[in-house]
Design an enzyme around this catalytic site. Structure first.
Site, PDB file in Angstrom:
ATOM      1  CG  ASP A   7       0.215  -0.338   8.197  1.00  0.00           C
ATOM      2  OD1 ASP A   7      -0.499   0.525   8.740  1.00  0.00           O
ATOM      3  OD2 ASP A   7       1.374  -0.127   7.807  1.00  0.00           O
ATOM      4  N   PRO A  36       8.908  -4.243  -1.336  1.00  0.00           N
ATOM      5  CG  PRO A  36       9.631  -2.206  -2.194  1.00  0.00           C
ATOM      6  CD  PRO A  36       8.451  -3.133  -2.177  1.00  0.00           C
ATOM      7  CB  VAL A  37      12.332  -5.916   3.212  1.00  0.00           C
ATOM      8  CG1 VAL A  37      12.446  -6.137   4.702  1.00  0.00           C
ATOM      9  CG2 VAL A  37      12.065  -7.223   2.496  1.00  0.00           C
ATOM     10  CB  ALA A  38      12.316  -2.208   6.334  1.00  0.00           C
ATOM     11  N   GLY A  96       4.612  -4.437   3.337  1.00  0.00           N
ATOM     12  CA  GLY A  96       4.887  -5.793   2.843  1.00  0.00           C
ATOM     13  C   GLY A  96       4.707  -6.852   3.923  1.00  0.00           C
ATOM     14  N   GLY A  97       5.223  -6.588   5.109  1.00  0.00           N
ATOM     15  CA  GLY A  97       5.073  -7.543   6.217  1.00  0.00           C
ATOM     16  C   GLY A  97       3.607  -7.685   6.598  1.00  0.00           C
ATOM     17  CB  SER A  98       0.872  -5.214   6.943  1.00  0.00           C
ATOM     18  OG  SER A  98       1.551  -4.467   7.922  1.00  0.00           O
ATOM     19  CB  ALA A  99       0.995  -7.654   2.134  1.00  0.00           C
ATOM     20  CE  LYS A 152       1.246   0.876   4.391  1.00  0.00           C
ATOM     21  NZ  LYS A 152       2.021   2.038   4.816  1.00  0.00           N
ATOM     22  N   GLY A 211       8.041   0.935   4.012  1.00  0.00           N
ATOM     23  CA  GLY A 211       6.882   1.794   4.263  1.00  0.00           C
ATOM     24  C   GLY A 211       5.708   1.454   3.359  1.00  0.00           C
TER      25      GLY A 211
END
Ligand code: C5P
Length: 302
Positions: A139, A98-100, A105-108, A9, A102
């Site tokens: 998120d 992309p990692v970290a 990605g981790g939330s997805a 996002k 903003g």
């Protein structure tokens, strides 16, 4: 095997208020899901006593934990706990966000893992998925929902923004990573020192722009309170924003806590012109042309 996908996002508008006792800041934000996606595959664990997480894809990185700290693993464990099911599953993550950066990605990963595990156990309970998502990160509920939405509270209280239009974006990722808590902390510090303005907590202009479908109107409304802090920590982000301005992007902003910078453009041709300029910048790692809104987390059939 069950596979599910969820999207990254951009926060087209991100207003950051005061931190509460729990350390979380009161937000007013407008989330917009982009067509960059994470895919999660669940399979029966090879070794049920030691289920594995593996990460592949363009943004696989050694900074992603593959143990109990992994967000997809946490998501499966939380839902297993809530439903008292405990099916041991291996998790394979295909990382395209992309990692970290903003971009959530981790939330997805967490949202896709929730949807995949729910399908595995035959659970159809959107409220339980939302509530579990909110325990995993601010998120994650939006990654479940997708589309365009206003987020308040920690960012997890969501209301859909009705918008039919597609918007074109160009993302400039960074070779550096920024830690979200550190960026929020830097903003607090800068405000205390009078080096950053107070909160902008009005999402009306961004919402009106999404409803109208006019990218020029949306460009005017792009705003991120965290941008000052992200640029303070990584000054080269200012150059990236400037490159976008020179290439006549309609607008640009740091995405969430950064360091990915998102530019709004008119159409595919405009996106290509801007991408060429950004690729020449030494401060940019990758350039991604994409669009939004994208859908929420869902199971994908092969
Ligand atoms: O919830 P999540 O793990 O994504 O948040 C990461 C960090 O971002 C939090 O630990 C907190 O430092 C910061 N944050 C915040 N206020 C929010 C959302 C996140 O301060 N509303």
């Amino acid at each position: 095997m069950i596979r599910a996908t969820a999207h990254g996002k951009v926060n087209a508008m991100l207003g950051v208020g005061e931190a509460g006792d729990d350390g979380y800041h009161d937000l007013v934000t407008v989330f917009h899901a982009l067509n960059v996606r994470e895919t999660i595959a669940l399979t029966e664990a090879d070794d049920p006593a030691n289920p594995k997480v593996t990460v592949a894809g363009p943004y696989a990185s050694s900074s992603i934990p593959c143990d109990d700290r992994n967000l997809a693993r946490k998501a499966v464990s939380a839902l297993a706990q809530a439903t008292d099911t405990h099916v041991p599953v291996d998790i394979a993550i295909d990382k395209n966000v992309p990692v970290a950066g903003g971009m959530g990605g981790g939330s997805a990963d967490a949202a896709a893992a929730l949807v995949a595990y729910a399908a595995w156990i035959g659970l159809d309970d959107p409220q339980l998925l939302h509530d579990t998502a909110a325990t995993l990160g601010a998120d994650v509920p939006f990654a479940l929902m997708g589309g365009t939405a206003i987020g308040t509270g920690r960012g997890d209280e969501l209301a859909t923004v009705m918008s039919d239009a597609q918007f074109h974006w160009v993302l400039a990722t960074s070779a550096s990573e920024l830690s979200t808590p550190n960026v929020y902390g830097r903003l607090d510090q800068m405000r205390a020192e009078g080096r950053a303005p107070g909160p902008t907590l009005d999402a009306e202009a961004a919402v009106a722009a999404f409803v109208s479908g006019d990218p020029h109107q949306l460009a005017e409304a792009l705003h991120n309170d965290l941008e000052a802090a992200a640029c303070d920590m990584l000054p080269q982000l200012r150059e990236v924003l400037e490159t976008g301005r020179e290439a006549e992007a309609l607008g640009g902003l740091v995405s969430g806590s950064g360091p990915t910078v998102a530019f709004l453009v008119e159409d595919d041709t405009h996106a290509l012109d801007l991408a060429v300029m950004l690729e020449a910048s030494t401060s940019v790692r990758n350039v991604v042309r994409t669009s939004g809104p994208a859908s929420g987390a869902h199971v994908v059939e092969d």
